[in-house]
Design a protein around this motif. Structure first.
Motif, PDB file in Angstrom:
ATOM      1  N   PRO A  69       0.926  -1.255  -0.057  1.00  0.00           N
ATOM      2  CA  PRO A  69       0.020   0.059   0.047  1.00  0.00           C
ATOM      3  C   PRO A  69       0.991   1.097  -0.099  1.00  0.00           C
ATOM      4  N   LEU A  70       1.883   1.243   0.778  1.00  0.00           N
ATOM      5  CA  LEU A  70       2.781   2.593   0.775  1.00  0.00           C
ATOM      6  C   LEU A  70       3.461   2.597  -0.636  1.00  0.00           C
ATOM      7  N   ALA A  71       3.815   1.562  -1.327  1.00  0.00           N
ATOM      8  CA  ALA A  71       4.413   1.521  -2.475  1.00  0.00           C
ATOM      9  C   ALA A  71       3.606   2.123  -3.565  1.00  0.00           C
ATOM     10  N   ALA A  72       2.358   1.834  -3.474  1.00  0.00           N
ATOM     11  CA  ALA A  72       1.251   2.341  -4.271  1.00  0.00           C
ATOM     12  C   ALA A  72       1.149   3.869  -4.305  1.00  0.00           C
ATOM     13  N   GLY A  73       1.339   4.304  -2.777  1.00  0.00           N
ATOM     14  CA  GLY A  73       1.078   5.750  -2.830  1.00  0.00           C
ATOM     15  C   GLY A  73       2.667   6.221  -3.068  1.00  0.00           C
ATOM     16  N   MET A  74       3.713   5.918  -2.984  1.00  0.00           N
ATOM     17  CA  MET A  74       4.894   6.242  -3.545  1.00  0.00           C
ATOM     18  C   MET A  74       4.971   6.314  -5.241  1.00  0.00           C
ATOM     19  N   LEU A  75       4.244   5.340  -5.681  1.00  0.00           N
ATOM     20  CA  LEU A  75       4.038   4.918  -7.153  1.00  0.00           C
ATOM     21  C   LEU A  75       3.262   6.326  -7.774  1.00  0.00           C
ATOM     22  N   ALA A  76       2.222   6.904  -6.969  1.00  0.00           N
ATOM     23  CA  ALA A  76       1.431   7.922  -7.579  1.00  0.00           C
ATOM     24  C   ALA A  76       2.212   9.222  -7.240  1.00  0.00           C
ATOM     25  N   MET A  77       2.920   9.193  -5.988  1.00  0.00           N
ATOM     26  CA  MET A  77       3.820  10.499  -5.895  1.00  0.00           C
ATOM     27  C   MET A  77       4.797  10.546  -6.786  1.00  0.00           C
ATOM     28  N   THR A  78       5.420   9.555  -7.182  1.00  0.00           N
ATOM     29  CA  THR A  78       6.593   9.361  -8.233  1.00  0.00           C
ATOM     30  C   THR A  78       6.174   9.779  -9.669  1.00  0.00           C
ATOM     31  N   ALA A  79       4.963   9.439  -9.984  1.00  0.00           N
ATOM     32  CA  ALA A  79       4.165   9.746 -11.006  1.00  0.00           C
ATOM     33  C   ALA A  79       4.070  11.527 -11.118  1.00  0.00           C
ATOM     34  N   MET A  80       3.686  11.876 -10.095  1.00  0.00           N
ATOM     35  CA  MET A  80       3.292  13.320  -9.965  1.00  0.00           C
ATOM     36  C   MET A  80       4.641  13.983 -10.186  1.00  0.00           C
ATOM     37  N   THR A  81       5.665  13.709  -9.369  1.00  0.00           N
ATOM     38  CA  THR A  81       7.050  14.085  -9.498  1.00  0.00           C
ATOM     39  C   THR A  81       7.699  14.258 -10.971  1.00  0.00           C
ATOM     40  N   ALA A  82       7.164  13.101 -11.667  1.00  0.00           N
ATOM     41  CA  ALA A  82       7.635  12.861 -13.207  1.00  0.00           C
ATOM     42  C   ALA A  82       7.366  13.832 -13.970  1.00  0.00           C
ATOM     43  N   VAL A  83       5.786  13.936 -13.770  1.00  0.00           N
ATOM     44  CA  VAL A  83       4.908  15.066 -14.683  1.00  0.00           C
ATOM     45  C   VAL A  83       5.470  16.327 -14.455  1.00  0.00           C
ATOM     46  N   MET A  84       5.756  16.673 -12.872  1.00  0.00           N
ATOM     47  CA  MET A  84       6.492  18.095 -12.671  1.00  0.00           C
ATOM     48  C   MET A  84       7.797  18.347 -13.142  1.00  0.00           C
ATOM     49  N   LEU A  85       8.599  17.069 -13.570  1.00  0.00           N
ATOM     50  CA  LEU A  85       9.880  17.072 -14.210  1.00  0.00           C
ATOM     51  C   LEU A  85       9.830  17.525 -15.659  1.00  0.00           C
ATOM     52  N   VAL A  86       8.899  16.805 -16.158  1.00  0.00           N
ATOM     53  CA  VAL A  86       8.387  17.380 -17.719  1.00  0.00           C
ATOM     54  C   VAL A  86       8.242  18.580 -18.004  1.00  0.00           C
ATOM     55  N   ILE A  87       7.534  19.235 -16.970  1.00  0.00           N
ATOM     56  CA  ILE A  87       7.093  20.494 -17.030  1.00  0.00           C
ATOM     57  C   ILE A  87       8.273  21.312 -17.052  1.00  0.00           C
ATOM     58  N   LEU A  88       9.034  21.189 -16.090  1.00  0.00           N
ATOM     59  CA  LEU A  88      10.108  22.107 -15.979  1.00  0.00           C
ATOM     60  C   LEU A  88      11.219  21.777 -16.896  1.00  0.00           C
TER      61      LEU A  88
END
Length: 150
Positions: A69-88
């Motif tokens: 369950p924590l890995a699933a949450g971290m996957l979501a947070m990592t996906a959001m981070t990746a989107v932010m990096l693409v924007i940056l």
């Protein structure tokens, strides 16, 4: 009489929490830890987006071994981070590196201020694994507020 064995993730989070009990320190960590993750993945991104993804995948594999369950949450947070990096990365050439460095430095200053308030040194001074446990601690704070079991 049965002996209840504590899960490894519970042991790690309990040990991490020992130096993160002050509410202000916890709040600082809830802001600064995700910022550090973003900045570290941003620094890796400047080498290559693939490097950033490999680092994230390795961390996610470790998290999966501790708590799906924590890995699933971290996957979501990592996906959001990746989107932010693409924007940056769409900003003027080379913007990701100075932004990542600045966020990294400011967030670590925040962390050390939090530990000064707490009166205890950061957990990773005793065990480097706690550099990976910090994001799970923050996610655990959210999970507890939302009554999600991990």
């Amino acid at each position: 009489m049965s002996i209840v064995t504590q899960r490894r993730i519970d042991q790690l989070l309990s040990r991490y929490a020992e130096s993160h009990r002050h509410p202000v320190n916890e709040q600082i960590h809830c802001v600064c830890v995700p910022a550090i993750v973003l900045s570290l993945l941003g620094l890796c991104w400047t080498v290559s987006p693939a490097v950033s993804l490999v680092v994230a995948a390795a961390a996610l594999a470790y998290y999966l071994s501790l708590s799906p369950p924590l890995a699933a949450g971290m996957l979501a947070m990592t996906a959001m981070t990746a989107v932010m990096l693409v924007i940056l990365a769409r900003l003027p050439a080379g913007a990701v590196l100075p932004l990542s460095v600045a966020v990294f430095v400011i967030a670590w200053i925040g962390q050390f201020i939090g530990h000064k308030i707490e009166g205890k040194k950061p957990s990773f001074f005793e065990d480097l694994r706690f550099l990976l446990i910090g994001p799970l601690f923050v996610l655990g704070v959210l999970y507890r507020r939302w009554n999600i079991r991990y």
